[in-house]
Design an enzyme around this catalytic site. Structure first.
Site, PDB file in Angstrom:
ATOM      1  N   GLU A  76       9.739   0.701  10.702  1.00  0.00           N
ATOM      2  CA  GLU A  76      10.789   1.715  10.504  1.00  0.00           C
ATOM      3  C   GLU A  76      10.095   3.054  10.658  1.00  0.00           C
ATOM      4  O   GLU A  76       9.306   3.457   9.815  1.00  0.00           O
ATOM      5  CB  GLU A  76      11.420   1.528   9.119  1.00  0.00           C
ATOM      6  N   GLU A 126      10.021  15.318  15.760  1.00  0.00           N
ATOM      7  CA  GLU A 126      10.384  15.177  14.350  1.00  0.00           C
ATOM      8  C   GLU A 126       9.591  16.207  13.541  1.00  0.00           C
ATOM      9  O   GLU A 126       8.361  16.175  13.521  1.00  0.00           O
ATOM     10  CB  GLU A 126      10.032  13.753  13.881  1.00  0.00           C
ATOM     11  N   LYS A 183       0.842  -1.203   0.000  1.00  0.00           N
ATOM     12  CA  LYS A 183       0.000   0.000   0.000  1.00  0.00           C
ATOM     13  C   LYS A 183       0.875   1.251   0.000  1.00  0.00           C
ATOM     14  O   LYS A 183       1.530   1.570   0.985  1.00  0.00           O
ATOM     15  CB  LYS A 183      -0.924   0.034   1.226  1.00  0.00           C
ATOM     16  N   CYS A 241      13.441  10.248   7.382  1.00  0.00           N
ATOM     17  CA  CYS A 241      13.346   9.755   8.759  1.00  0.00           C
ATOM     18  C   CYS A 241      14.704   9.815   9.465  1.00  0.00           C
ATOM     19  O   CYS A 241      14.767  10.003  10.676  1.00  0.00           O
ATOM     20  CB  CYS A 241      12.785   8.341   8.783  1.00  0.00           C
TER      21      CYS A 241
HETATM   22  P1  NDP Z   1       1.799   7.916   8.368  1.00  0.00           P
HETATM   23  O1  NDP Z   1       2.528   7.091   9.339  1.00  0.00           O
HETATM   24  O2  NDP Z   1       0.387   8.243   8.636  1.00  0.00           O
HETATM   25  O3  NDP Z   1       1.813   7.200   6.931  1.00  0.00           O
HETATM   26  C1  NDP Z   1       2.641   6.151   6.532  1.00  0.00           C
HETATM   27  C2  NDP Z   1       1.826   5.115   5.772  1.00  0.00           C
HETATM   28  O4  NDP Z   1       0.887   4.476   6.643  1.00  0.00           O
HETATM   29  C3  NDP Z   1       0.984   5.685   4.652  1.00  0.00           C
HETATM   30  O5  NDP Z   1       0.889   4.771   3.595  1.00  0.00           O
HETATM   31  C4  NDP Z   1      -0.349   5.869   5.347  1.00  0.00           C
HETATM   32  O6  NDP Z   1      -1.421   6.001   4.455  1.00  0.00           O
HETATM   33  C5  NDP Z   1      -0.437   4.614   6.145  1.00  0.00           C
HETATM   34  N1  NDP Z   1      -1.361   4.662   7.272  1.00  0.00           N
HETATM   35  C6  NDP Z   1      -1.967   5.730   7.856  1.00  0.00           C
HETATM   36  N2  NDP Z   1      -2.747   5.344   8.874  1.00  0.00           N
HETATM   37  C7  NDP Z   1      -2.636   3.988   8.946  1.00  0.00           C
HETATM   38  C8  NDP Z   1      -3.197   2.994   9.805  1.00  0.00           C
HETATM   39  N3  NDP Z   1      -4.011   3.311  10.820  1.00  0.00           N
HETATM   40  N4  NDP Z   1      -2.872   1.705   9.604  1.00  0.00           N
HETATM   41  C9  NDP Z   1      -2.036   1.361   8.617  1.00  0.00           C
HETATM   42  N5  NDP Z   1      -1.474   2.249   7.765  1.00  0.00           N
HETATM   43  C10 NDP Z   1      -1.767   3.550   7.933  1.00  0.00           C
HETATM   44  O7  NDP Z   1       2.601   9.196   8.079  1.00  0.00           O
HETATM   45  P2  NDP Z   1       2.009  10.593   7.561  1.00  0.00           P
HETATM   46  O8  NDP Z   1       2.033  10.550   6.117  1.00  0.00           O
HETATM   47  O9  NDP Z   1       0.684  10.909   8.172  1.00  0.00           O
HETATM   48  O10 NDP Z   1       3.070  11.601   8.149  1.00  0.00           O
HETATM   49  C11 NDP Z   1       2.941  12.054   9.497  1.00  0.00           C
HETATM   50  C12 NDP Z   1       4.272  12.226  10.127  1.00  0.00           C
HETATM   51  O11 NDP Z   1       4.934  10.969  10.185  1.00  0.00           O
HETATM   52  C13 NDP Z   1       5.229  13.115   9.361  1.00  0.00           C
HETATM   53  O12 NDP Z   1       5.054  14.435   9.668  1.00  0.00           O
HETATM   54  C14 NDP Z   1       6.554  12.586   9.806  1.00  0.00           C
HETATM   55  O13 NDP Z   1       6.919  13.195  11.010  1.00  0.00           O
HETATM   56  C15 NDP Z   1       6.322  11.124  10.027  1.00  0.00           C
HETATM   57  N6  NDP Z   1       6.733  10.283   8.901  1.00  0.00           N
HETATM   58  C16 NDP Z   1       7.836   9.518   9.057  1.00  0.00           C
HETATM   59  C17 NDP Z   1       8.269   8.742   8.017  1.00  0.00           C
HETATM   60  C18 NDP Z   1       9.460   7.892   8.143  1.00  0.00           C
HETATM   61  O14 NDP Z   1      10.025   7.495   7.128  1.00  0.00           O
HETATM   62  N7  NDP Z   1       9.874   7.548   9.321  1.00  0.00           N
HETATM   63  C19 NDP Z   1       7.615   8.746   6.720  1.00  0.00           C
HETATM   64  C20 NDP Z   1       6.427   9.547   6.669  1.00  0.00           C
HETATM   65  C21 NDP Z   1       6.044  10.283   7.733  1.00  0.00           C
HETATM   66  P3  NDP Z   1      -1.814   7.492   3.943  1.00  0.00           P
HETATM   67  O15 NDP Z   1      -0.650   8.066   3.266  1.00  0.00           O
HETATM   68  O16 NDP Z   1      -2.875   7.222   3.004  1.00  0.00           O
HETATM   69  O17 NDP Z   1      -2.232   8.239   5.155  1.00  0.00           O
END
Ligand code: NDP
Length: 514
Positions: free
Chosen positions: A292, A423, A218, A326
């Site tokens: 991660e 972060e 996904k 990240c």
């Molecule tokens: P999320 O953790 O929400 O998104 C990561 C993935 O998980 C996306 O594909 C998202 O879908 C999906 N997701 C969201 N909710 C659920 C759930 N309940 N169960 C399973 N999968 C889910 O990150 P965000 O995009 O909302 O970003 C928010 C914050 O997270 C950022 O500001 C940053 O600080 C951090 N982040 C960290 C990352 C890293 O690499 N460590 C990467 C991205 C974000 P969808 O995109 O459709 O919401």
């Protein structure tokens, strides 16, 4: 070019538009101030040869299928706010179809296939990524906002490298796990974020396939396009139907995938908050899990470091990919005696970063991935200022349309302030100081995260001493943000667990007998 020649070649102070007065007044050391004299002409990458379909369906069982939900959502270009395409929203029934397709492919073909044959398919994917590198890079930059020079030179080549690397392992697992037999786990449910969409897909899919698992992936809601192009590549590579399935959608789609009883392993990259939620949902099930998650990495600069290289490393560490990384070096720890010189050099360097059109080959900092992320960055930056830290932002003009934030750093922040702890996931750095290696270590480890760290010094022994004691999964010495498929990546503490890449990464996708 000599300093004298450079100065002679400069236009008048008024024409420069930079900060010549500041350069002259602060006096101690002569500085090169070019102002706009060396501005680059626009060098946009042509995008007209790339075809983005007006609509994408779900890739399930080797075929493109309309979602049972009947719903589609827009994916936009964050640099222009214009719609690029619309993408299917998978509901629980679609996820169920995808998991069943993956199970059928696992049982009928993929797990039974000779490993050397599996490798051939994975090699094919790697080669096709190389062949379509330009198209993939352009689409990645349009959908996510990252500069084309990064998607072209980092994301896409590394994605191909991950498939090549893991194709090589497919028939050598006996050597990866000496004296033990590695068996695949079954169906892997993989959920990826928006910061490195194609690369994260490669990190997840390549090891899973190499170890004999099938996959339901996904992608993130804001950046689904490169994963859908990868689905086309997988189709062209003639993988058996159902070995890789791509279901687009939002958080609920991800939640349905993680919770599906037919999934044997969940691999998630994203926020710590959602990672915790997934871990809770999986507690008590037989599913394997790797997470991660976020980070707040310390990039530590000692006074004996090569300062100019360190400044480049600081800039690359935080402003690469708009800071949507990240493992970004978002907490700069500098030895007190070099604080002022580093801050001065950093200001000069940050002022030269070119912010703007992600498709321009000269752009250093592209668009913020989404309005939501931009709002989050602004909120934390406001909190930093409210808590008394001093803000410096590059004096650059930002485009009117789209989501933008200038490269920024804070000085004078306290260790307990939000900008030093949370972060930000944007182009925002917090500068802190230390006096001794012990203090550097204590401050670096004073975080709930533990994904990465950087150390800058001319003493190899100091790098080893620090690296042994830093609670971070990846430690870079005199460099930053270097990635390689053979090098395991992953975190400690609330940055998650499990490793991706290298031999260690394979173990997340196998059951070991013996
Ligand atoms: P999320 O953790 O929400 O998104 C990561 C993935 O998980 C996306 O594909 C998202 O879908 C999906 N997701 C969201 N909710 C659920 C759930 N309940 N169960 C399973 N999968 C889910 O990150 P965000 O995009 O909302 O970003 C928010 C914050 O997270 C950022 O500001 C940053 O600080 C951090 N982040 C960290 C990352 C890293 O690499 N460590 C990467 C991205 C974000 P969808 O995109 O459709 O919401």
């Amino acid at each position: 070019m000599s300093r004298e020649m450079t100065k002679a070649a400069q236009p008048s102070a008024a024409a420069r538009g930079g900060a010549p007065e500041r350069a002259a007044a602060d006096g101690a050391e002569p500085r090169l101030v070019f102002g706009r004299a060396w501005d680059y002409a626009p060098a946009p990458e042509a995008a007209d040869h790339v075809t983005i379909a007006p609509r994408y369906d779900l890739f399930i069982g080797g075929a493109w299928r309309a979602p049972r939900s009947g719903k589609y959502f827009d994916t936009i270009n964050p640099a222009t706010e214009s719609k690029l395409s619309e993408v299917a929203e998978a509901n629980a029934a679609d996820v169920d179809d995808a998991v069943r397709a993956a199970r059928a492919a696992y049982e009928s073909t993929w797990s039974k296939m000779k490993a050397s044959e599996r490798a051939k398919y994975i090699f094919r994917i790697a080669r096709a990524i190389q062949e379509k590198a330009r198209e993939l890079a352009i689409v990645e930059s349009m959908d996510g906002g990252k500069p084309i020079k990064e998607s072209r030179d980092v994301d896409v080549p590394l994605a191909a490298a991950h498939f090549f690397y893991h194709a090589g392992w497919a028939d050598k697992l006996d050597y990866a796990f000496h004296g033990r037999t590695a068996r695949p786990l079954g169906v892997a449910g993989q959920i990826i974020p928006w910061n490195f969409p194609l690369l994260m897909a490669a990190w997840k899919i390549a090891p899973a396939l190499a170890c004999g698992n099938t996959v339901v992936l996904k992608p993130a809601e804001t950046t689904p396009l490169s994963a859908l192009l990868l689905a086309r590549i997988i189709e062209e590579a003639e993988l058996p139907p159902g070995v890789v399935n791509i279901v687009t959608g939002a958080g609920e789609t991800g939640a349905a995938l993680a919770a599906h009883p037919g999934v044997d392993k969940v691999a998630f990259t994203g926020s710590t908050e959602i990672g915790k939620r997934i871990q809770k949902a999986l507690a008590g099930t037989k599913k394997r899990l790797t997470l991660e998650l976020g980070g707040k990495a310390a990039n530590i600069v000692f006074a004996d470091a090569p300062i100019d290289q360190a400044v480049e490393g600081i800039v690359g560490g935080i402003y690469f990919n708009q800071g949507h990384v990240c493992c970004a070096g978002s907490r700069l720890l500098v030895e007190e005696s070099v604080h002022d010189v580093i801050v001065r050099k950093l200001k000069d360097r940050v002022a030269t970063l070119r912010v703007g059109d992600p498709l321009d080959k000269n752009t250093d900092v592209g668009a913020i991935n989404s309005k939501m992320q931009l709002d989050k960055i602004k909120q934390l930056v406001d909190a930093g200022a409210a808590e008394g830290a001093e803000r410096y932002s590059a004096p650059c003009a930002l485009p009117e349309k789209g989501y933008w934030f200038p490269p920024t750093f804070f000085t004078g922040a306290s260790q307990s302030s939000r900008i030093a702890r949370e972060e930000i996931f944007g182009p925002v750095l917090t500068v802190l100081t230390f006096r001794t290696p012990d203090e550097a270590l204590e401050k670096a480890n004073n975080t709930m995260y533990g994904l990465s760290a950087g150390i800058w010094t001319d003493k190899g022994a100091k790098i080893f001493w620090m690296a042994e004691r830093l609670k971070a999964g990846v430690v870079w010495g005199n460099t930053y943000n270097k990635f390689d498929p053979s090098s395991p990546f992953g975190g400690y503490k609330e940055s998650g667990f499990g490793r991706e890449g290298g031999r260690q990464g394979l173990s997340a996708y196998v059951e070991l007998d013996g």
